[in-house]
Motif scaffolding. Structure first.
Motif, PDB file in Angstrom:
ATOM      1  N   PHE A 131       0.884  -1.159   0.000  1.00 52.62           N
ATOM      2  CA  PHE A 131       0.000   0.000   0.000  1.00 52.62           C
ATOM      3  C   PHE A 131       0.920   1.206   0.000  1.00 52.62           C
ATOM      4  O   PHE A 131       1.723   1.377   0.906  1.00 52.62           O
ATOM      5  N   ARG A 132       0.826   2.016  -1.054  1.00 56.13           N
ATOM      6  CA  ARG A 132       1.780   3.116  -1.193  1.00 56.13           C
ATOM      7  C   ARG A 132       1.077   4.459  -1.148  1.00 56.13           C
ATOM      8  O   ARG A 132      -0.128   4.580  -1.364  1.00 56.13           O
ATOM      9  N   SER A 133       1.895   5.476  -0.882  1.00 52.54           N
ATOM     10  CA  SER A 133       1.396   6.842  -0.858  1.00 52.54           C
ATOM     11  C   SER A 133       1.217   7.357  -2.280  1.00 52.54           C
ATOM     12  O   SER A 133       1.593   6.696  -3.256  1.00 52.54           O
ATOM     13  N   GLN A 134       0.645   8.535  -2.387  1.00 49.38           N
ATOM     14  CA  GLN A 134       0.645   9.234  -3.671  1.00 49.38           C
ATOM     15  C   GLN A 134       2.089   9.614  -3.997  1.00 49.38           C
ATOM     16  O   GLN A 134       2.984   9.541  -3.152  1.00 49.38           O
ATOM     17  N   ILE A 135       2.329  10.034  -5.226  1.00 48.53           N
ATOM     18  CA  ILE A 135       3.669  10.493  -5.590  1.00 48.53           C
ATOM     19  C   ILE A 135       4.037  11.656  -4.678  1.00 48.53           C
ATOM     20  O   ILE A 135       3.277  12.615  -4.513  1.00 48.53           O
ATOM     21  N   LEU A 136       5.217  11.552  -4.068  1.00 48.73           N
ATOM     22  CA  LEU A 136       5.618  12.552  -3.088  1.00 48.73           C
ATOM     23  C   LEU A 136       6.004  13.865  -3.759  1.00 48.73           C
ATOM     24  O   LEU A 136       6.431  13.896  -4.913  1.00 48.73           O
ATOM     25  N   ILE A 186       4.119   0.545   2.542  1.00 51.92           N
ATOM     26  CA  ILE A 186       4.115  -0.463   3.596  1.00 51.92           C
ATOM     27  C   ILE A 186       3.689  -1.777   2.970  1.00 51.92           C
ATOM     28  O   ILE A 186       2.896  -1.792   2.020  1.00 51.92           O
ATOM     29  N   GLU A 187       4.251  -2.871   3.451  1.00 50.35           N
ATOM     30  CA  GLU A 187       3.853  -4.179   2.942  1.00 50.35           C
ATOM     31  C   GLU A 187       2.424  -4.461   3.377  1.00 50.35           C
ATOM     32  O   GLU A 187       2.046  -4.233   4.529  1.00 50.35           O
ATOM     33  N   SER A 188       1.598  -4.943   2.453  1.00 55.29           N
ATOM     34  CA  SER A 188       0.202  -5.214   2.745  1.00 55.29           C
ATOM     35  C   SER A 188       0.064  -6.587   3.379  1.00 55.29           C
ATOM     36  O   SER A 188       0.461  -7.601   2.798  1.00 55.29           O
ATOM     37  N   GLU A 189      -0.493  -6.627   4.598  1.00 56.16           N
ATOM     38  CA  GLU A 189      -0.750  -7.904   5.253  1.00 56.16           C
ATOM     39  C   GLU A 189      -2.027  -8.533   4.722  1.00 56.16           C
ATOM     40  O   GLU A 189      -2.156  -9.740   4.640  1.00 56.16           O
ATOM     41  N   ASP A 190      -2.997  -7.708   4.364  1.00 56.49           N
ATOM     42  CA  ASP A 190      -4.259  -8.174   3.805  1.00 56.49           C
ATOM     43  C   ASP A 190      -4.173  -8.024   2.289  1.00 56.49           C
ATOM     44  O   ASP A 190      -4.127  -6.922   1.764  1.00 56.49           O
ATOM     45  N   THR A 191      -4.120  -9.129   1.579  1.00 58.42           N
ATOM     46  CA  THR A 191      -3.912  -9.074   0.128  1.00 58.42           C
ATOM     47  C   THR A 191      -5.051  -8.366  -0.592  1.00 58.42           C
ATOM     48  O   THR A 191      -4.920  -8.018  -1.764  1.00 58.42           O
ATOM     49  N   ALA A 192      -6.184  -8.154   0.099  1.00 61.55           N
ATOM     50  CA  ALA A 192      -7.290  -7.430  -0.527  1.00 61.55           C
ATOM     51  C   ALA A 192      -7.104  -5.920  -0.384  1.00 61.55           C
ATOM     52  O   ALA A 192      -7.783  -5.142  -1.042  1.00 61.55           O
ATOM     53  N   ASP A 196      -0.659  -1.368  -5.062  1.00 59.76           N
ATOM     54  CA  ASP A 196       0.487  -1.519  -5.968  1.00 59.76           C
ATOM     55  C   ASP A 196       1.258  -2.766  -5.549  1.00 59.76           C
ATOM     56  O   ASP A 196       0.902  -3.439  -4.574  1.00 59.76           O
ATOM     57  N   GLN A 197       2.297  -3.059  -6.280  1.00 59.50           N
ATOM     58  CA  GLN A 197       3.133  -4.210  -5.938  1.00 59.50           C
ATOM     59  C   GLN A 197       4.549  -3.988  -6.434  1.00 59.50           C
ATOM     60  O   GLN A 197       4.785  -3.238  -7.379  1.00 59.50           O
ATOM     61  N   ILE A 198       5.478  -4.627  -5.744  1.00 56.99           N
ATOM     62  CA  ILE A 198       6.872  -4.647  -6.193  1.00 56.99           C
ATOM     63  C   ILE A 198       7.084  -5.998  -6.849  1.00 56.99           C
ATOM     64  O   ILE A 198       6.865  -7.044  -6.228  1.00 56.99           O
TER      65      ILE A 198
END
Length: 265
Positions: A131-136, A186-192, A196-198
């Protein structure tokens, strides 16, 4: 009915007599009988009430709140219990989060003993949902970048035990624009719950030891190593914070994992 002295009643309840004096002074809990000489006596029947008061205090319920409960009618008691059950559940969640965080710090502390910092290596990494922020906004210095980072974590109430990092466009490093991060994640613990993804794949990685402000040196080392090995890197690099000021107090000894995906020819 047999009465207990203040010393005997305090011992039975596991408190000091000064606690009983205090609760009497504030009007929370009183002895059933005070002699002409001022000796205080309590009933065995008051034991359950005192233990319940002590339990509520352990839950950080203020004395005024407990006094209000003591004055309630039978109809209001259920509401009082329901409200405080919610507070207890919230406290349990916070304690569970702190437990997870401490367990994570223990693992990190053990890993640090065998971690080889400053050495570039190749590894295969799985896909990471984030889960990522908007473009900083473009940060001109470290402090401004830190404000953007802290703001994102505060806004989303990120728990301390989560994997936290930042994404950097590698061309910004090449242009020596060291603080123009793309986004915080932050890494998403809940896949729902992710936006975004790395990507998984082969990565050029290293553990950088130094202050967060100097992490760009780790990126520069990755870029230079890739050039020497005729590797082409993706446009983005990532950093994950292995330590913090709780685990390592020396800011110049912090460890950050920096990695960038290798593009296959």
């Amino acid at each position: 009915m047999k009465y207990l002295s203040i010393n005997a009643f305090a011992k039975m309840c596991g408190v000091t007599k000064h606690t009983l004096y205090h609760y009497e002074d504030v009007g929370l809990f009183k002895p059933v009988y005070v002699s002409e000489k001022g000796y205080r006596y309590y009933s065995y029947r008051q034991y359950d009430q005192m233990r319940f008061i002590l339990t509520l205090r352990e839950l950080d319920i203020p004395i005024e709140g407990i006094k209000a409960y003591m004055a309630m009618s039978d109809e209001g008691i259920a509401d009082f219990f329901s409200e405080n059950i919610q507070k207890i559940e919230m406290k349990i969640r916070k304690m569970q989060q702190m437990k997870k965080y401490m367990e994570k710090l223990i693992r990190q502390s053990e890993n640090m003993k065998t971690m080889r910092t400053g050495e570039v290596f190749i590894e295969e990494l799985p896909e990471m949902k984030i889960f990522r922020s908007q473009i900083l906004k473009k940060a001109s210095d470290y402090e401004q970048g830190l404000k953007e980072y802290a703001g994102f974590l505060c806004e989303h109430k990120v728990e301390a035990d989560r994997v936290i990092g930042e994404c950097m466009r590698l061309d910004r490093i090449r242009e020596k624009k060291y603080f123009e991060y793309a986004y915080v994640f932050i890494e998403s613990e809940d896949t729902a719950q992710y936006n975004d993804q790395i990507s998984g794949g082969r990565y050029l990685s290293l553990y950088y030891s130094g202050s967060y402000e100097d992490c760009y040196k780790g990126y520069e080392l990755l870029i230079e190593t890739a050039k020497q090995r005729n590797m082409k890197l993706d446009e983005y690099g990532y950093e994950i914070y292995v330590t913090n000021n709780i685990l390592v107090q020396d800011e110049n000894a912090q460890i950050t994992k920096i990695f960038a995906r290798i593009l296959e020819e």
